[in-house]
Design an enzyme around this catalytic site. Structure first.
Site, PDB file in Angstrom:
ATOM      1  N   MET A 147       2.710   9.711   3.061  1.00  0.00           N
ATOM      2  CA  MET A 147       4.053   9.732   3.637  1.00  0.00           C
ATOM      3  C   MET A 147       4.985   8.738   2.980  1.00  0.00           C
ATOM      4  O   MET A 147       6.195   8.976   2.911  1.00  0.00           O
ATOM      5  CB  MET A 147       3.995   9.456   5.137  1.00  0.00           C
ATOM      6  CG  MET A 147       3.527  10.641   5.959  1.00  0.00           C
ATOM      7  SD  MET A 147       3.595  10.303   7.731  1.00  0.00           S
ATOM      8  CE  MET A 147       5.354  10.153   7.996  1.00  0.00           C
TER       9      MET A 147
ATOM     10  N   VAL B  55       4.392   1.000   1.779  1.00  0.00           N
ATOM     11  CA  VAL B  55       4.577  -0.176   2.618  1.00  0.00           C
ATOM     12  C   VAL B  55       4.786  -1.388   1.718  1.00  0.00           C
ATOM     13  O   VAL B  55       3.998  -1.635   0.804  1.00  0.00           O
ATOM     14  CB  VAL B  55       3.365  -0.412   3.538  1.00  0.00           C
ATOM     15  CG1 VAL B  55       3.625  -1.618   4.450  1.00  0.00           C
ATOM     16  CG2 VAL B  55       3.070   0.814   4.376  1.00  0.00           C
TER      17      VAL B  55
ATOM     18  N   GLY C 232       0.685   5.838   0.611  1.00  0.00           N
ATOM     19  CA  GLY C 232      -0.076   6.975   1.089  1.00  0.00           C
ATOM     20  C   GLY C 232       0.721   8.251   0.970  1.00  0.00           C
ATOM     21  O   GLY C 232       1.696   8.323   0.206  1.00  0.00           O
TER      22      GLY C 232
ATOM     23  N   ASP D 115      -4.676   8.586  16.127  1.00  0.00           N
ATOM     24  CA  ASP D 115      -5.284   8.271  14.826  1.00  0.00           C
ATOM     25  C   ASP D 115      -5.882   6.865  14.844  1.00  0.00           C
ATOM     26  O   ASP D 115      -5.650   6.063  13.942  1.00  0.00           O
ATOM     27  CB  ASP D 115      -4.245   8.400  13.711  1.00  0.00           C
ATOM     28  CG  ASP D 115      -4.888   8.421  12.316  1.00  0.00           C
ATOM     29  OD1 ASP D 115      -6.087   8.763  12.226  1.00  0.00           O
ATOM     30  OD2 ASP D 115      -4.202   8.088  11.335  1.00  0.00           O
TER      31      ASP D 115
ATOM     32  N   GLY E 130       0.838  -1.194   0.000  1.00  0.00           N
ATOM     33  CA  GLY E 130       0.000   0.000   0.000  1.00  0.00           C
ATOM     34  C   GLY E 130       0.870   1.239   0.000  1.00  0.00           C
ATOM     35  O   GLY E 130       2.071   1.181   0.257  1.00  0.00           O
TER      36      GLY E 130
END
Length: 399
Positions: free
Chosen positions: A17, A20, A15, A128, A13
């Site tokens: 930042m 992964v 995102g 979060d 995955g």
């Protein structure tokens, strides 16, 4: 491809930042999850510190319900974290489009509450908590992940986040997060209450057509009693959830252990009735406090300093449909900044410099503004179906 000694197997995955990967550690012949900071983030000291803070946060704790960190290193001009590779599914995929039986929902929430209690007792607030950061393993054990915006009780923590940032995922944020106030362990327990509501009712307690409406609902509107849902009939758990969603942190559970104990009592409410009732309706004085807070929230939104940075942010957690599902651009994002001339990126694609009107389909987008000598600004926003969506960003000078 390799990072350090870790051999990349496949991407899991990505995102705002980083990325992964599933990777192999040949030294001890095991699979790891390798979080690699995006190369364009390495130039931002704030992102580097936030990334390393995640490793520091979970590297110093050991709990069966919290993902384990093995290693941190640098390679290919970036930074990586080697973590426990988890077999299982994120909770948002498990509960998507359905509710869970009360006993299953309570069992999962007890594990989360106990893990949070452990982390809070060691000075770490996650900030979060959301379904996509909770992995359910095949043996029904949960694992908390993604401590990328965790607050650590140390002297340097206050210097690692730009003033004015509001960190978290909107639909799971507590009122104090929305208003830019200090988050503590009770903030995480509030988010767990939202998740519990979602698991047994089938929808979230707060929502809205855009980020401003979501924030207004969180800070001002009372949640609907879960018992009003025809498929849910556990009064004890309903009261527990409402207590967890108190606007005032003092009205919530004060520790994860206290919440876990109350959750366990809900499984046998007939013989062990829930002693602590839901938080009472906000008094007039509380409403008066919320009023100025909403004004402050409006200033935050107008000034454009509402930002939240997540490592992986699935569209499902934003409460907004996947933009790819709507092929026609039928709305306008009207972006202005102070000062003008900032570069605007939508989902990492350059769209022009401010002021600029950007045609978009309704949905969720990552918006990022860059201007030399100013802090980078970014947020995930929702574009509605009707009319233009104004976005006014006040950039903060690095100097």
């Amino acid at each position: 491809m390799k990072y350090g000694r870790y051999e990349i197997v496949k991407e899991l995955g990505r995102g705002t930042m980083g990325v992964v990967y599933q990777a192999h550690d040949p030294q001890i012949d095991r699979m790891v999850a390798l979080k690699v900071l995006r190369s364009d983030r390495v130039v931002s000291q704030d992102f580097v510190l936030r990334f390393l803070r995640e490793a520091k946060a979970i590297g110093r704790i050991s709990h069966p319900n919290i993902v384990t960190v093995y290693d941190v290193g640098q390679d290919h001009d970036t930074i990586y974290i080697a973590m426990e590779y988890l077999e299982g599914r994120p909770l948002n995929a498990v509960i998507k489009g359905k509710t869970l039986p009360v006993d299953e929902a309570v069992a999962l929430c007890v594990q989360v509450a106990e893990a949070l209690g452990y982390a809070h007792g060691r000075g770490i607030t996650h900030r979060d908590i959301k379904p996509s950061n909770i992995i359910l393993t095949p043996d029904n054990r949960i694992k908390l992940t993604d401590f990328g915006i965790a607050r650590i009780e140390d002297p340097d923590a206050a210097q690692q986040t730009q003033a004015g940032d509001i960190l978290g995922t909107p639909v799971y944020m507590a009122p104090e997060q929305v208003m830019g106030q200090k988050a503590d362990g009770r903030t995480d327990l509030y988010a767990l209450g939202v998740i519990a509501y979602e698991m047994v009712v089938g929808k979230r307690p707060f929502g809205g057509g855009n980020i401003a409406a979501i924030f207004r609902s969180i800070t001002h509107e009372p949640p609907e009693d879960p018992m009003k849902n025809g498929n849910f009939g556990n009064r004890a758990l309903a009261d527990l959830i409402l207590k967890s969603l108190s606007k005032d942190p003092a009205g919530r559970f004060q520790t994860g252990d206290a919440m876990a104990a109350a959750l366990n009592r809900c499984l046998d409410a007939a013989s062990h009735p829930f002693a602590e009732t839901a938080a009472p309706q906000e008094k007039a004085g509380s409403s008066k406090r919320i009023g100025p807070a909403l004004v402050l929230l409006g200033l935050f939104l107008a000034a454009g300093i509402v930002g939240y940075s997540l490592f992986l942010k699935p569209a499902d957690d934003s409460g907004i449909a996947d933009p790819a599902a709507v092929p026609v651009a039928s709305s306008i994002l009207d972006v202005t900044s102070s000062p003008d001339g900032a570069q605007v990126f939508i989902d990492s694609t350059f769209k022009g410099t401010t002021p600029v009107d950007i045609p978009l389909a309704p949905g969720s987008y990552e918006v990022r503004l860059n201007l030399p000598d100013y802090y980078e600004w970014e947020a995930r926003i929702q574009i509605g179906e009707e009319g233009p969506t104004p976005l006014q960003v006040r950039l903060v000078s690095i100097n």
